[in-house]
Design a protein around this motif. Structure first.
Motif, mmCIF file in Angstrom:
data_model
loop_
_atom_site.group_PDB
_atom_site.id
_atom_site.type_symbol
_atom_site.label_atom_id
_atom_site.label_comp_id
_atom_site.label_asym_id
_atom_site.label_seq_id
_atom_site.Cartn_x
_atom_site.Cartn_y
_atom_site.Cartn_z
ATOM 1 N N TYR A 119 0.835 -1.206 0.000
ATOM 2 C CA TYR A 119 0.000 0.000 0.000
ATOM 3 C C TYR A 119 0.870 1.256 0.000
ATOM 4 O O TYR A 119 0.649 2.188 -0.779
ATOM 5 N N PHE B 122 0.807 3.877 -2.950
ATOM 6 C CA PHE B 122 0.412 5.250 -2.600
ATOM 7 C C PHE B 122 1.381 6.245 -3.243
ATOM 8 O O PHE B 122 0.977 7.204 -3.884
ATOM 9 N N LYS C 223 -6.597 1.926 -0.450
ATOM 10 C CA LYS C 223 -6.840 2.098 0.993
ATOM 11 C C LYS C 223 -7.874 1.066 1.471
ATOM 12 O O LYS C 223 -7.732 0.492 2.552
ATOM 13 N N THR D 215 1.421 6.068 5.391
ATOM 14 C CA THR D 215 1.137 7.169 4.467
ATOM 15 C C THR D 215 0.420 8.330 5.133
ATOM 16 O O THR D 215 0.545 9.455 4.673
ATOM 17 N N SER D 216 -0.312 8.056 6.233
ATOM 18 C CA SER D 216 -1.036 9.153 6.872
ATOM 19 C C SER D 216 -0.069 10.161 7.466
ATOM 20 O O SER D 216 -0.420 11.296 7.720
ATOM 21 N N SER D 217 1.173 9.731 7.729
ATOM 22 C CA SER D 217 2.156 10.685 8.238
ATOM 23 C C SER D 217 3.297 10.929 7.247
ATOM 24 O O SER D 217 4.358 11.401 7.605
ATOM 25 N N THR D 218 3.035 10.601 5.977
ATOM 26 C CA THR D 218 4.033 10.895 4.948
ATOM 27 C C THR D 218 4.038 12.396 4.676
ATOM 28 O O THR D 218 3.066 12.939 4.175
ATOM 29 N N ALA D 219 5.115 13.046 5.065
ATOM 30 C CA ALA D 219 5.204 14.467 4.731
ATOM 31 C C ALA D 219 5.328 14.536 3.219
ATOM 32 O O ALA D 219 6.217 13.936 2.630
ATOM 33 N N TYR D 220 4.391 15.231 2.579
ATOM 34 C CA TYR D 220 4.346 15.193 1.118
ATOM 35 C C TYR D 220 5.480 16.001 0.524
ATOM 36 O O TYR D 220 5.739 15.935 -0.660
ATOM 37 N N THR D 221 6.156 16.798 1.352
ATOM 38 C CA THR D 221 7.285 17.571 0.842
ATOM 39 C C THR D 221 8.340 16.654 0.247
ATOM 40 O O THR D 221 8.964 16.984 -0.747
#
Lengths: 244, 244
Positions: free
Chosen positions: A167, A171, A196, A231-237
């Motif tokens: 996942y 993602f 998800k 992924t919920s805490s993947t900093a998208y930066t």
């Protein structure tokens, strides 16, 4: 929720076996709904998706059945220890199976939504593998329940990490794909939610594994498996460093 | 799942009031976790998010407590009709509250992930309104439970359409925002999942409303409210006509 009018006096073992048969039936239906939803997504088959969406109702009805029977059994038999755990296990597993049915229904709905479009092969393959793994986990854990096999349940429990890893990787792929071409955003959003949903199926298989372990041993799985969906805490930066 | 050793002999009413107090406590905690997760997202406060994530554990513990007490009560008292419905209502509501706690925890995790970035005011405002509405729905339906007020529960049930409508609109806005600038994709994906979590909170408030209605009247809500989250079947092709 009234007690049902039972004309036949059954032994406790007969009642329990009736309850377990309902779980087996519900599990088979959940597998079917889930498998069909993946197939509908893979083959872009809106008719199969529609059939699948309707079949979820039978799963919901079975859950109500199981709850009613469980309550009647607790009230009549006042079971303790292993006997009580058997009934509570059936109740909990039916809740997880009902949620798995809902997730399958949701995937089938998304299959309808993305049916007309060219789909990126690589991504669809990733989703397909994830789906197959989750379905396999479900089958394994249901067998573990039927055979009261705590070791088999434990191996399902450990294997959920693989789904989570798939996942997390999917993602990131989906986000990259969206960033490469904004025309992919609509499709990829559906696939993100679909992925998800599959990840959640894995969580419910893990719940069932915990229930089976507790049923057999009378104590919870104590190992702390690291939570896999990061992924919920993947900093998208960090994603911005991709080449675009 | 063993029966707990109770030294004090309580009346049925005392036991029931104990059970209802646990639900009230659990409901208060779910409201708190949810409210804090919205605040953490709105104020970009990672410390509040971290506190919130930890507080969910207490909710899980209360669910186990409630389940255990409910089973003991069913076995000892063999309740029928309204008495049984009271216990089953507590059991079901505790399941929904536990899920709401999980959703709050998930929103708090996303708050940590998006904390460092400039956030689009309009979108954040939409998310905030949706959050407030869901929190209000939760408060209303818990009051309806405490007061055994089926009419109040019914109005919560109807009002869920508003959350669904907000979700559908926010979903489209988020997709448009992503399409306008690929640099928004990471943030918007987190906000999409956050919005979906809030929409799910609304569904659980609706479940609780159904439970309260059934508890009071002994029959289910028969009206068929149209399902509101239509995004799973939104053909994304329609979104392509946007101006970009």
């Amino acid at each position: 929720m009234e007690q049902q009018n039972e004309h036949i006096v059954r032994s406790y073992e007969e009642e329990l076996s009736l309850l377990n048969n309902k779980i087996a039936k519900m599990g088979g239906l959940a597998e079917k709904v889930l498998g069909q939803s993946f197939e509908a997504l893979d083959r872009r088959d809106p008719d199969l998706a529609a059939t699948t969406i309707n079949e979820d109702e039978e799963i919901d009805q079975l859950q109500r059945d199981i709850e009613e029977q469980a309550v009647v059994m607790i009230a009549r038999r006042q079971p303790m220890a292993y006997d009580l755990r058997q009934i509570m296990a059936a109740l909990r597993i039916s809740t997880d199976l009902e949620r798995i049915g809902d997730l399958g229904k949701n995937i089938a709905k998304r299959a309808v939504a993305v049916v007309t479009e060219q789909q990126p092969k690589q991504l669809m393959l990733g989703l397909k593998h994830m789906g197959e793994l989750s379905l396999n986990q479900l089958k394994e854990v249901l067998d573990a329940f039927i055979e009261r096999d705590a070791e088999r349940a434990l191996s399902v429990w450990y294997k959920d990490e693989e789904i989570d890893a798939m996942y997390n990787s999917l993602f990131r792929e989906l986000l990259t794909y969206m960033m490469e071409d904004p025309r992919n955003i609509g499709l990829c959003t559906h696939l993100l939610f679909g992925a998800k949903n599959i990840e959640r199926v894995g969580d419910h298989a893990t719940n069932i594994a915990e229930t089976v372990y507790y049923l057999v041993h009378g104590r919870p799985i104590t190992d702390q498996r690291p939570k896999g969906d990061t992924t919920s805490s993947t900093a998208y930066t960090s994603l911005r460093s991709s080449n675009f």
